[in-house]
Motif scaffolding. Structure first.
Motif, PDB file in Angstrom:
ATOM      1  N   GLY A 186       0.781  -1.228   0.000  1.00 13.68           N
ATOM      2  CA  GLY A 186       0.000   0.000   0.000  1.00 13.68           C
ATOM      3  C   GLY A 186       0.810   1.275   0.000  1.00 13.68           C
ATOM      4  N   ILE A 187       2.120   1.169  -0.141  1.00 16.27           N
ATOM      5  CA  ILE A 187       2.982   2.347  -0.121  1.00 16.27           C
ATOM      6  C   ILE A 187       2.784   3.198  -1.376  1.00 16.27           C
ATOM      7  CG2 ILE A 187       5.384   3.126  -0.091  1.00 16.27           C
ATOM      8  CD1 ILE A 187       6.019   0.552   1.489  1.00 16.27           C
ATOM      9  N   LEU A 188       2.810   2.576  -2.527  1.00 15.82           N
ATOM     10  CA  LEU A 188       2.681   3.333  -3.769  1.00 15.82           C
ATOM     11  C   LEU A 188       1.291   3.931  -3.958  1.00 15.82           C
ATOM     12  CD1 LEU A 188       4.756   1.196  -6.307  1.00 15.82           C
ATOM     13  CD2 LEU A 188       5.497   2.962  -4.701  1.00 15.82           C
ATOM     14  N   PRO A 189       0.210   3.185  -3.692  1.00 20.94           N
ATOM     15  CA  PRO A 189      -1.114   3.801  -3.819  1.00 20.94           C
ATOM     16  C   PRO A 189      -1.285   5.038  -2.945  1.00 20.94           C
ATOM     17  CG  PRO A 189      -1.329   1.429  -3.717  1.00 20.94           C
ATOM     18  CD  PRO A 189       0.117   1.738  -3.423  1.00 20.94           C
ATOM     19  N   GLU A 190      -0.719   5.003  -1.745  1.00 20.84           N
ATOM     20  CA  GLU A 190      -0.837   6.163  -0.859  1.00 20.84           C
ATOM     21  C   GLU A 190      -0.085   7.359  -1.424  1.00 20.84           C
ATOM     22  OE1 GLU A 190      -2.382   8.275   2.213  1.00 20.84           O
ATOM     23  OE2 GLU A 190      -2.864   6.225   1.585  1.00 20.84           O
ATOM     24  N   PHE A 191       1.039   7.093  -2.036  1.00 19.46           N
ATOM     25  CA  PHE A 191       1.802   8.186  -2.647  1.00 19.46           C
ATOM     26  C   PHE A 191       0.983   8.887  -3.723  1.00 19.46           C
ATOM     27  CE2 PHE A 191       4.279   9.251  -6.471  1.00 19.46           C
ATOM     28  CZ  PHE A 191       4.847  10.427  -6.020  1.00 19.46           C
TER      29      PHE A 191
END
Length: 297
Positions: A186-191
């Protein structure tokens, strides 16, 4: 590396032959596992999800996650050579080993690992993130969970970037897999939700932390490849460390233009990239890759 004779991944989409010439039939292996919750909340120690940033926002394609920064002068070479077919087999084996590593790690943490697909292309490719040329370099597209590489990049890596060796090649692929891990967590979607609020300098600074974490994740793969599966030979880790150093922002800028612009860094310096890869290699644990809380990168 001791890679020959090992399992190749079934998650290979070989598109090189679509512009003419024979297509390589890749060996089949375990099918990708999907479904079910990851169950990894809190396992990466971060300052807060709002600070979990995505891949280089200055790539040629604004939606591409990972890669695309190695060299603006990259030109694809003829793809249907015997050397490239062996290289295709090589990356299939490396991808399969990353599958084994990350499936085991996710299983230990109570979740399943959704395996990405590796797309081999020559010259240019269409992805869910847009149209990319070989000049983009290897990249990961979060929109379709696929890694993309023109295998001729490896010739540039050795000849132009002075980073030869099969483990250097493996490091590049493991780094892109690291971006897939970030996407799963979920790191990239949050970015993508918050980067519109960031200045260019802020986005660059936080992109560096994401890229260094992907380097650290690549080091985790190397840890298990060396200690559990006997892939690694003498000198292999040095090849990876050299490759990490050769594609640092400061080195690339200095060689391209004769000076560096630190505020434009988006992947990390040579020293940082090598150090975070080594950190993952030595620890072999996800929580060692907390670039977001690190006071000094």
């Amino acid at each position: 590396m001791r890679w020959k004779g090992r399992r190749g991944s079934s998650n290979i989409d070989d598109r090189r032959g679509r512009s003419g010439g024979p297509r390589l039939r890749m060996p089949r292996g375990r099918r990708a596992r999907t479904g079910g919750g990851i169950g990894l909340t809190g396992l990466i120690i971060v300052a807060g999800v709002a600070w979990l940033m995505g891949i280089n926002p200055l790539t040629v394609l604004s939606q591409l996650d990972g890669g695309g920064s190695y060299s603006p002068d990259f030109q694809s070479q003829a793809p249907q050579s015997a050397a490239n077919d062996e290289t295709a087999q090589f990356v299939s084996v490396i991808l399969a080993d990353t599958e084994d590593t990350w499936s085991a790690i996710f299983s230990d943490l109570g979740g399943d690992y959704p395996e990405p697909t590796l797309v081999l292309f020559s010259g240019s490719v269409s992805s869910a993130c847009g149209y990319a040329s070989a000049a983009t370099g290897p990249f990961y597209c979060a929109a379709d969970d696929k890694l993309y590489i023109d295998l001729s990049f490896y010739k540039q890596l050795a000849d132009q970037l002075n980073a030869p060796g099969d483990f250097a090649q493996a490091y590049v692929l493991a780094h892109e897999v690291g971006h897939h891990i970030q996407n799963v967590l979920g790191i990239l979607p949050e970015f993508h939700k918050i980067r519109r609020t960031l200045s260019k300098t802020e986005a660059n600074a936080l992109s560096v932390r994401v890229e260094l974490q992907a380097d650290c994740f690549a080091g985790i793969w190397a840890h298990y490849a060396a200690r559990q599966r006997g892939f690694v030979e003498a000198g292999d880790i040095d090849e990876a460390l050299n490759a990490a150093s050769r594609i640092g922002d400061d080195t690339l800028q200095l060689e391209a233009q004769g000076y560096v612009v630190p505020e434009s860094f988006n992947h990390g310096t040579s020293e940082q990239r090598a150090r975070w890869f080594r950190k993952g290699f030595e620890a072999g644990a996800i929580d060692a890759c907390d670039t977001f809380k690190a006071a000094q990168l």
